[in-house]
Each structure stands twice: as structure tokens, then as C-alpha cells.
Design a protein around this motif. Structure first.
Motif, short mmCIF file in Angstrom:
data_model
loop_
_atom_site.label_atom_id
_atom_site.label_comp_id
_atom_site.label_asym_id
_atom_site.label_seq_id
_atom_site.Cartn_x
_atom_site.Cartn_y
_atom_site.Cartn_z
N TRP A 14 66.07 -2.87 16.60
CA TRP A 14 65.55 -1.75 15.80
C TRP A 14 64.03 -1.74 15.67
N GLY A 16 61.73 -2.81 17.66
CA GLY A 16 61.14 -2.40 18.93
C GLY A 16 61.27 -0.91 19.16
N ARG A 17 62.43 -0.37 18.85
CA ARG A 17 62.62 1.08 18.98
C ARG A 17 61.68 1.81 18.05
N ALA A 19 58.79 0.79 16.91
CA ALA A 19 57.42 0.67 17.41
C ALA A 19 57.15 1.69 18.52
N GLN A 20 58.12 1.86 19.42
CA GLN A 20 57.95 2.84 20.50
C GLN A 20 57.82 4.25 19.95
N LEU A 21 58.66 4.57 18.98
CA LEU A 21 58.62 5.90 18.38
C LEU A 21 57.30 6.12 17.63
N VAL A 23 54.38 4.84 18.27
CA VAL A 23 53.32 5.09 19.26
C VAL A 23 53.35 6.55 19.70
N ALA A 24 54.56 7.06 19.98
CA ALA A 24 54.69 8.45 20.42
C ALA A 24 54.28 9.42 19.32
N LYS A 27 50.46 9.47 18.86
CA LYS A 27 49.81 10.22 19.93
C LYS A 27 49.99 11.72 19.72
N HIS A 40 57.33 1.81 9.92
CA HIS A 40 58.78 1.70 10.02
C HIS A 40 59.28 1.34 8.62
N ILE A 77 57.81 15.44 21.48
CA ILE A 77 58.38 14.09 21.63
C ILE A 77 59.81 14.03 21.07
N GLU A 121 69.40 7.13 20.07
CA GLU A 121 67.99 6.98 19.69
C GLU A 121 67.69 7.71 18.37
#
Length: 197
Positions: A14, A16-17, A19-21, A23-24, A27, A40, A77, A121
Motif C-alpha cells: 500500500w 508504494g502504491r 507514493a506512486q499516486l 507523484v502523479a 505533477k 498518504h 491521471i 488501484e
């Protein structure tokens, strides 16, 4: 929003997911120039805590952006605005006032977006005003649970009981409302802890 609330054991994937979201989201939001912090939050952010398999994210902003550019930026996104499953779904357009801080009513306003809500996701994005105590409470509660395993386990047990009571519900609105009993019990504790750390 789907329902009822189905809790799963903590998944180490969780964060890691999330963190990716984040970042998106950062941006996508950057051209709007409004984000003060991205975090998070929620149960998926607390190691060892069972949760719905849906990542909660929070952006704190100085003012809520105009709907059209915000919706377009986040749609790029995969985040779309939600109205909730009912007209009175909690936490969609405003947070329920709580805590010790006395603030103007308008600071509880917010925006809520969802991502892949029925899929693997799944994520929810809360956009809150910097003046809103909820922005702080979400972080303090998360960090307090991380620092106090016994409180985390009490919360897990409480959530499991509430989820069982609402297992036949069409959505998780009443499950969400029922959880406020626990927050009411621990609000003073995590507020005091948060202010001292």
C-alpha cells in the motif's frame, strides 16, 4: 461508492502504491500552483492495520481551485470527482466539524475525487483547505496510531465490529459514520500527542 466495507489485512504494498499516486497527483496539480502538502493518510498508511483496499490521499491547499481546471488536471491521471453514493454521503463536499479548534464554518469545505474505485488501484483523494483542522487531524491520527500499537489494535477491533454490523449495506456510508464513535473517544489523545510532536 461501492459497499459494504470489506476490510483486508494490512498489505505492505500500500505505501508504494500511495507514493506512486502522490507523484502523479503532484505533477498534475503543479500547474495550478495550489498544493501545500501531499500525504498518504487513512488506515492503509498505518502498518499492521486492517483496511479497505483503497488508498486515501490528502492534498492541503491554501484555497480550493476552481472546479473546471482542477477536474481537468486530475482527470488526466484517472481521478474523477465523486458525489458519494447518497446526497448526504459524509466527507464529500465538507468534513464533519470536530476537535477542539474553533474555526469559521467555511474552512470545512473540501473536494473529493476517486480513482479506479471498483478496481485494484482504488484510491480516494481528499482536497482540504490549509485552515481546516481536518488536514492536521488526519496526519496526527495516522502518526499517533503508528506510534501506539495498542491504539492501532483497538481501532482494528472496533472497525472489524462496525464492518460486521454493516455487512449487508449497499455502501459504506453508515460504516464511515459509525467510526466517529472511536474518533470521539480518542480525539483529545491524538490531538494532544500531535501538538507535542
Amino acid at each position: 461508492m461501492p459497499g459494504p466495507a470489506v476490510l483486508q489485512p494490512y498489505d505492505p504494498a500500500w505505501p508504494g502504491r500511495a507514493a506512486q499516486l502522490l507523484v502523479a497527483v503532484e505533477k498534475a496539480m503543479k500547474p495550478l500552483g495550489v498544493g501545500e502538502s501531499l500525504e498518504h493518510i487513512g488506515s492503509t498508511s498505518v502498518p499492521g492495520l486492517m483496511a479497505k483496499a483503497c488508498i486515501d490521499l490528502q492534498i492541503v491547499v491554501s484555497e480550493l481551485p476552481r472546479p473546471e481546471p482542477l477536474d481537468q488536471a486530475l482527470a488526466s491521471i484517472g481521478f474523477v470527482p465523486t458525489t458519494g453514493s447518497r446526497p448526504d454521503s459524509p466527507g464529500v463536499y465538507r468534513d464533519i466539524p470536530r476537535g477542539s479548534e474553533q474555526v469559521p464554518d467555511e474552512v470545512w469545505r473540501k473536494r473529493l475525487f476517486v480513482h479506479d474505485i471498483d478496481g485494484p488501484e482504488a484510491a480516494i483523494l481528499h482536497i482540504r483547505l490549509g485552515a481546516s483542522p481536518w488536514g492536521r487531524y488526519a496526519l496526527w491520527f495516522r502518526d499517533w496510531l503508528r506510534a501506539h500499537p495498542e491504539a492501532r489494535d483497538r481501532y482494528a477491533s472496533f472497525k472489524a465490529g462496525v464492518a460486521a454490523e454493516h455487512i449487508g449495506d449497499a455502501d459504506y456510508d453508515d460504516y464511515t459514520r459509525a467510526k466517529t464513535v472511536f474518533f470521539d473517544e480518542v480525539q483529545e489523545q491524538f490531538e494532544a500527542w500531535g501538538r507535542s510532536h
